[in-house]
Design a protein around this motif. Structure first.
Motif, PDB file in Angstrom:
ATOM      1  N   GLY A 262     -11.228  -3.929  -5.847  1.00 13.38           N
ATOM      2  CA  GLY A 262     -10.242  -3.518  -7.032  1.00 13.38           C
ATOM      3  C   GLY A 262      -9.545  -2.314  -7.127  1.00 13.38           C
ATOM      4  O   GLY A 262      -9.233  -1.956  -8.124  1.00 13.38           O
ATOM      5  N   ARG A 263     -10.303  -1.225  -6.373  1.00  9.43           N
ATOM      6  CA  ARG A 263      -9.628   0.014  -6.454  1.00  9.43           C
ATOM      7  C   ARG A 263      -7.972   0.203  -6.024  1.00  9.43           C
ATOM      8  O   ARG A 263      -7.463  -0.464  -5.343  1.00  9.43           O
ATOM      9  CB  ARG A 263     -10.342   0.878  -5.552  1.00  9.43           C
ATOM     10  CG  ARG A 263     -11.802   1.183  -6.077  1.00  9.43           C
ATOM     11  CD  ARG A 263     -12.636   2.142  -5.439  1.00  9.43           C
ATOM     12  NE  ARG A 263     -12.745   1.757  -4.022  1.00  9.43           N
ATOM     13  CZ  ARG A 263     -13.039   2.645  -3.126  1.00  9.43           C
ATOM     14  NH1 ARG A 263     -13.792   3.752  -3.312  1.00  9.43           N
ATOM     15  NH2 ARG A 263     -13.378   2.332  -1.685  1.00  9.43           N
ATOM     16  N   ALA A 264      -7.510   1.172  -6.694  1.00  6.22           N
ATOM     17  CA  ALA A 264      -5.802   1.301  -6.541  1.00  6.22           C
ATOM     18  C   ALA A 264      -5.742   1.439  -4.892  1.00  6.22           C
ATOM     19  O   ALA A 264      -4.898   1.070  -4.272  1.00  6.22           O
ATOM     20  CB  ALA A 264      -5.652   2.602  -7.362  1.00  6.22           C
ATOM     21  N   GLY A 265      -6.618   2.175  -4.317  1.00  2.00           N
ATOM     22  CA  GLY A 265      -6.435   2.672  -2.885  1.00  2.00           C
ATOM     23  C   GLY A 265      -6.616   1.283  -2.056  1.00  2.00           C
ATOM     24  O   GLY A 265      -5.717   1.246  -1.054  1.00  2.00           O
ATOM     25  N   ASN A 266      -7.638   0.293  -2.159  1.00  4.44           N
ATOM     26  CA  ASN A 266      -7.810  -0.895  -1.570  1.00  4.44           C
ATOM     27  C   ASN A 266      -6.652  -1.644  -1.836  1.00  4.44           C
ATOM     28  O   ASN A 266      -5.933  -2.366  -0.872  1.00  4.44           O
ATOM     29  CB  ASN A 266      -9.056  -1.408  -1.993  1.00  4.44           C
ATOM     30  CG  ASN A 266     -10.077  -0.556  -1.448  1.00  4.44           C
ATOM     31  OD1 ASN A 266     -10.107   0.051  -0.785  1.00  4.44           O
ATOM     32  ND2 ASN A 266     -11.604  -1.184  -1.932  1.00  4.44           N
ATOM     33  N   LEU A 267      -6.125  -1.622  -3.099  1.00  9.12           N
ATOM     34  CA  LEU A 267      -5.006  -2.776  -3.350  1.00  9.12           C
ATOM     35  C   LEU A 267      -3.693  -2.176  -2.726  1.00  9.12           C
ATOM     36  O   LEU A 267      -2.816  -2.985  -2.327  1.00  9.12           O
ATOM     37  CB  LEU A 267      -4.882  -2.681  -4.901  1.00  9.12           C
ATOM     38  CG  LEU A 267      -5.916  -3.315  -5.649  1.00  9.12           C
ATOM     39  CD1 LEU A 267      -5.577  -3.480  -7.153  1.00  9.12           C
ATOM     40  CD2 LEU A 267      -6.031  -4.912  -5.272  1.00  9.12           C
ATOM     41  N   MET A 268      -3.504  -1.060  -2.548  1.00  5.95           N
ATOM     42  CA  MET A 268      -2.207  -0.456  -1.999  1.00  5.95           C
ATOM     43  C   MET A 268      -2.256  -0.514  -0.426  1.00  5.95           C
ATOM     44  O   MET A 268      -1.557  -1.397   0.375  1.00  5.95           O
ATOM     45  CB  MET A 268      -2.145   1.084  -2.150  1.00  5.95           C
ATOM     46  CG  MET A 268      -0.703   1.659  -1.738  1.00  5.95           C
ATOM     47  SD  MET A 268      -0.386   3.459  -2.209  1.00  5.95           S
ATOM     48  CE  MET A 268      -1.937   4.025  -1.577  1.00  5.95           C
ATOM     49  N   PHE A 269      -3.157  -0.150   0.194  1.00  9.87           N
ATOM     50  CA  PHE A 269      -3.514   0.166   1.699  1.00  9.87           C
ATOM     51  C   PHE A 269      -3.792  -1.396   2.131  1.00  9.87           C
ATOM     52  O   PHE A 269      -3.029  -1.887   3.105  1.00  9.87           O
ATOM     53  CB  PHE A 269      -4.574   1.063   2.119  1.00  9.87           C
ATOM     54  CG  PHE A 269      -3.876   2.581   1.937  1.00  9.87           C
ATOM     55  CD1 PHE A 269      -3.201   3.104   2.713  1.00  9.87           C
ATOM     56  CD2 PHE A 269      -4.633   3.298   0.746  1.00  9.87           C
ATOM     57  CE1 PHE A 269      -2.518   4.168   2.590  1.00  9.87           C
ATOM     58  CE2 PHE A 269      -4.052   4.480   0.796  1.00  9.87           C
ATOM     59  CZ  PHE A 269      -3.199   5.287   1.502  1.00  9.87           C
ATOM     60  N   ASP A 270      -4.721  -1.936   1.511  1.00  7.66           N
ATOM     61  CA  ASP A 270      -5.246  -3.279   2.291  1.00  7.66           C
ATOM     62  C   ASP A 270      -4.209  -4.324   1.974  1.00  7.66           C
ATOM     63  O   ASP A 270      -4.044  -5.435   2.576  1.00  7.66           O
ATOM     64  CB  ASP A 270      -6.801  -3.531   1.649  1.00  7.66           C
ATOM     65  CG  ASP A 270      -7.769  -2.574   2.414  1.00  7.66           C
ATOM     66  OD1 ASP A 270      -7.360  -2.146   3.774  1.00  7.66           O
ATOM     67  OD2 ASP A 270      -8.946  -2.586   1.756  1.00  7.66           O
ATOM     68  N   GLY A 271      -3.727  -4.363   0.469  1.00  5.94           N
ATOM     69  CA  GLY A 271      -2.826  -5.122   0.221  1.00  5.94           C
ATOM     70  C   GLY A 271      -1.673  -5.112   1.267  1.00  5.94           C
ATOM     71  O   GLY A 271      -0.950  -6.244   1.842  1.00  5.94           O
ATOM     72  N   GLY A 272      -1.174  -4.119   1.562  1.00  3.97           N
ATOM     73  CA  GLY A 272       0.124  -3.922   2.451  1.00  3.97           C
ATOM     74  C   GLY A 272      -0.647  -4.405   3.851  1.00  3.97           C
ATOM     75  O   GLY A 272       0.233  -5.227   4.601  1.00  3.97           O
ATOM     76  N   SER A 273      -1.553  -4.240   4.274  1.00  4.81           N
ATOM     77  CA  SER A 273      -2.189  -4.333   5.716  1.00  4.81           C
ATOM     78  C   SER A 273      -2.279  -6.164   5.771  1.00  4.81           C
ATOM     79  O   SER A 273      -1.845  -6.775   6.785  1.00  4.81           O
ATOM     80  CB  SER A 273      -3.610  -3.817   5.820  1.00  4.81           C
ATOM     81  OG  SER A 273      -3.476  -2.533   5.999  1.00  4.81           O
ATOM     82  N   ILE A 274      -2.757  -6.614   4.634  1.00  3.10           N
ATOM     83  CA  ILE A 274      -3.096  -8.069   4.825  1.00  3.10           C
ATOM     84  C   ILE A 274      -1.560  -8.820   4.849  1.00  3.10           C
ATOM     85  O   ILE A 274      -1.472  -9.819   5.243  1.00  3.10           O
ATOM     86  CB  ILE A 274      -3.712  -8.681   3.488  1.00  3.10           C
ATOM     87  CG1 ILE A 274      -4.230 -10.074   3.920  1.00  3.10           C
ATOM     88  CG2 ILE A 274      -3.150  -8.550   2.341  1.00  3.10           C
ATOM     89  CD1 ILE A 274      -5.212 -10.229   5.128  1.00  3.10           C
ATOM     90  N   PHE A 275      -0.589  -8.091   4.025  1.00  6.52           N
ATOM     91  CA  PHE A 275       0.608  -8.705   4.324  1.00  6.52           C
ATOM     92  C   PHE A 275       1.317  -8.602   5.498  1.00  6.52           C
ATOM     93  O   PHE A 275       1.744  -9.845   6.001  1.00  6.52           O
ATOM     94  CB  PHE A 275       1.418  -7.990   3.200  1.00  6.52           C
ATOM     95  CG  PHE A 275       3.057  -8.509   3.060  1.00  6.52           C
ATOM     96  CD1 PHE A 275       3.410  -9.703   2.813  1.00  6.52           C
ATOM     97  CD2 PHE A 275       3.902  -7.607   3.946  1.00  6.52           C
ATOM     98  CE1 PHE A 275       4.988 -10.025   2.965  1.00  6.52           C
ATOM     99  CE2 PHE A 275       5.398  -7.882   3.779  1.00  6.52           C
ATOM    100  CZ  PHE A 275       5.863  -9.005   3.306  1.00  6.52           C
ATOM    101  N   LEU A 276       1.102  -7.414   6.127  1.00  3.97           N
ATOM    102  CA  LEU A 276       1.586  -7.331   7.543  1.00  3.97           C
ATOM    103  C   LEU A 276       0.840  -8.409   8.513  1.00  3.97           C
ATOM    104  O   LEU A 276       1.346  -8.841   9.415  1.00  3.97           O
ATOM    105  CB  LEU A 276       1.475  -5.887   7.935  1.00  3.97           C
ATOM    106  CG  LEU A 276       2.485  -4.827   7.164  1.00  3.97           C
ATOM    107  CD1 LEU A 276       2.202  -3.539   7.585  1.00  3.97           C
ATOM    108  CD2 LEU A 276       4.027  -5.409   7.245  1.00  3.97           C
ATOM    109  N   TYR A 277      -0.492  -8.306   8.238  1.00  3.79           N
ATOM    110  CA  TYR A 277      -1.331  -9.128   9.095  1.00  3.79           C
ATOM    111  C   TYR A 277      -0.951 -10.677   8.961  1.00  3.79           C
ATOM    112  O   TYR A 277      -0.571 -11.134  10.189  1.00  3.79           O
ATOM    113  CB  TYR A 277      -2.633  -8.761   8.798  1.00  3.79           C
ATOM    114  CG  TYR A 277      -3.779  -9.585   9.732  1.00  3.79           C
ATOM    115  CD1 TYR A 277      -4.142  -8.416  10.808  1.00  3.79           C
ATOM    116  CD2 TYR A 277      -4.245 -10.768   9.830  1.00  3.79           C
ATOM    117  CE1 TYR A 277      -5.156  -8.932  11.635  1.00  3.79           C
ATOM    118  CE2 TYR A 277      -5.214 -11.075  10.702  1.00  3.79           C
ATOM    119  CZ  TYR A 277      -5.590 -10.200  11.618  1.00  3.79           C
ATOM    120  OH  TYR A 277      -6.445 -10.717  12.562  1.00  3.79           O
TER     121      TYR A 277
END
Length: 217
Positions: free
Chosen positions: A82-97
Motif C-alpha cells: 500500500g505504499r505510494a512507491g509500490n502503487l506507482m511503480f508496481d501498478g504501472g508494471s502490472i498494467f503493462l505486464y
C-alpha cells in the motif's frame, strides 16, 4: 522480502523477453519490409519457423505459463504494502505486464493455433526452396500480424523492466536519505551530550566558588 519479489519479477520479465527475442529469427524477415522486399521465400521461412514452433513439445507451454503466472503474482504481491512507491511503480508494471499477456493470449496464440498448428512444412529437402509454391494469401496477414504482436509484447515488457528499475532507484534514494538523517541525529546527540556535560561542570565550579567565599566570610 521486497528485494526477493523484485528479483522474481525482473527475472521472469527478462526470461519472457528472451523468449520473444528468439522469434526475431522469423520476425526480422517480415517486419518493416516494403512490398518489393516481401518475397515468398521470406514469408515461407517465417511460416515454417512458426510451424516448427507449434510442433514442439507441449510440456514447454506449461512451463512458460507457470513462469508467466509467477511473474504476475510477484508484482501483484507488492501492491499489498500500500505504499505510494509500490502503487506507482508496481501498478504501472502490472498494467503493462497484463497488457503483454492479453496481446499474447488474444492475438498470438489464436493465430498460431488457427494457421500454423497444422501447416505442412515446405522445406522437406535441401532443394525445396528452389521450387516453393506461391505463398498463400490467407497466411500473409497472419504471418505479418505475429511479427507485430511480438514487437508490442517486447516493448511492453521492456517498460516493466524500466519501472522496476525506477522503483529500485527510488528505494535506494530513500535508504540513503534515511541513513543521512540517522547520521545527523547521532551527531546532534553527541553535541547535545557534550554541551550538557559542560553545563554541569560549570555549575559545579560556580558552587565551589560560592562555598569558598562563604568559608572566608
Amino acid at each position: 522480502m521486497a528485494g526477493l519479489r523484485m528479483s522474481v519479477a525482473v527475472s521472469v520479465t527478462a526470461f519472457l523477453l528472451g523468449l520473444l527475442f528468439t522469434h526475431w529469427i522469423a520476425d526480422s524477415l517480415t517486419l518493416w519490409k516494403s512490398p518489393e522486399r516481401q518475397t515468398d521465400g521470406r514469408l515461407w521461412t517465417a511460416a515454417t519457423y512458426y510451424a516448427i514452433l507449434m510442433h514442439g513439445p507441449p510440456q514447454l507451454a506449461y512451463v512458460y505459463a507457470g513462469v508467466t503466472l509467477l511473474g504476475a503474482a510477484a508484482i501483484l504481491w507488492s501492491l499489498r504494502d500500500g505504499r505510494a512507491g509500490n502503487l506507482m511503480f508496481d501498478g504501472g508494471s502490472i498494467f503493462l505486464y497484463l497488457t503483454a499477456l492479453a496481446v499474447y493470449t488474444y492475438s498470438v496464440l489464436p493465430n498460431l493455433f488457427e494457421n500454423f498448428a497444422t501447416l505442412p512444412l515446405p522445406f522437406t529437402s535441401p532443394t525445396a526452396g528452389e521450387s516453393l509454391p506461391p505463398f498463400p494469401l490467407s497466411l500473409r496477414e497472419p504471418t505479418l500480424g505475429l511479427a507485430s504482436s511480438h514487437l508490442i509484447c517486447c516493448v511492453v515488457l521492456t517498460g516493466v523492466l524500466t519501472l522496476q528499475a525506477g522503483r529500485w532507484w527510488a528505494e535506494q534514494a530513500d535508504v540513503d536519505e534515511d541513513d543521512s538523517e540517522d547520521g545527523d541525529a547521532d551527531e546532534t546527540g553527541v553535541e547535545t551530550g557534550a554541551e550538557t556535560d559542560k553545563t554541569a561542570e560549570d555549575a559545579q565550579g560556580e558552587l565551589r566558588r560560592r562555598e569558598k567565599a562563604t568559608a572566608k566570610a
